[in-house]
Design an enzyme around this catalytic site. Sequence first.
Site, PDB file in Angstrom:
ATOM      1  N   LYS A  41      12.202 -30.481 -19.762  1.00  9.98           N
ATOM      2  CA  LYS A  41      11.082 -30.071 -20.602  1.00  9.98           C
ATOM      3  C   LYS A  41      11.624 -29.657 -21.967  1.00  9.98           C
ATOM      4  O   LYS A  41      12.713 -29.076 -22.062  1.00  9.98           O
ATOM      5  CB  LYS A  41      10.330 -28.890 -19.985  1.00  9.98           C
ATOM      6  CG  LYS A  41       9.040 -28.510 -20.707  1.00  9.98           C
ATOM      7  CD  LYS A  41       7.967 -29.589 -20.593  1.00  9.98           C
ATOM      8  CE  LYS A  41       7.410 -29.703 -19.197  1.00  9.98           C
ATOM      9  NZ  LYS A  41       6.234 -30.617 -19.133  1.00  9.98           N
ATOM     10  N   GLY A  85     -10.184 -30.842 -23.590  1.00  9.94           N
ATOM     11  CA  GLY A  85      -9.214 -31.655 -24.301  1.00  9.94           C
ATOM     12  C   GLY A  85      -9.222 -33.063 -23.743  1.00  9.94           C
ATOM     13  O   GLY A  85     -10.174 -33.482 -23.065  1.00  9.94           O
TER      14      GLY A  85
END
Length: 335
Positions: A74, A173
Amino acid sequence: MAHEGHERILAVQDAPSGLRAWIAIHALDPQPAFGGIRILNYRSERDALFDGLRLSRIMTYKCALAGVRGSGAKTVVIANSILDRPAAIRALGRHIEGLGGVYQTGPDAGFTREDQQALMQETQSVAHFDVDGGMQSAGDATAEGAMHGILRALQMRSELQVDEITVAIQGLGEVGMSLAKRFLALGARVVAADVDKAKSAAAEKLGVLIVSSQQVLAANCDVLVPCAMGGIIHDVTIPQIKAKIIAGVANNTLGHKSHAQRLKENNIDFLPDFALNAGALIEGSHHFHTKETSCPDKIAAIGDTIEHVLMRSMNDNISTVDAAFALAAEKVTGS
């Protein structure tokens, strides 16, 4: 770092652009490591590092559960330090390219289409490169997989038929909006909330009932789908929830792992985020290994994963989070 088993942690800085970021690679066996770029405001570099360590470790388990040939990573970018965003993203791209392909990235929270365009000027290590390359958007891929997982959970609760249910979506979103469209098409009633008035208005035109952010968690619904930021299911919100299924589309949906057990005690099926929201990971990794731009059957297999998690939770009388971690650990170790 050693406690969590991380192989590499890189501090990335570029003073002219204001870039301050961490790249956390949890594992490199098997290669490559997959993980998106998260761009958020953080109180400190320490907070950003903690987020990156936690999320990259979860990505390893997500890969295992999804049957992806790869490990977890990540990137977290401290948004509130950026001075020149396109330059910062290009600088980040150069650092990722310098890793020689062992890390393949993609979008995460706060990462925009413009960020992707800037990133790809400097690196080709982008597993899910969105519609410009012939793939559906990462949000649509995530929503597609989540839909399959939710539908399987509904089938396992035979009293719930999709054309008779109400789905409450927190956050409109790209993923939340895509899920709203999909469930409306299946005949479900959809209620939703978002702080962005333009997104709410767009959803309302599709037939979504818009409620406040406070009301959506306590809505009279069958399925609650948190699609905004994590940590929304906690000691205060759990008593308000009327849903029979909570679909963890947002990463780190629970305030704490122990909340999964509380939901089980309340006869609420929690679908763990790292089992449910793997659609973009599956599609991106599939493209990396095969160069094919779609894999609907592999994304649909998220339904099988959710069934295995729910069955393990029931058979072993453990929370669905513990069940998902147990299944993932067995795949990682080959036991």
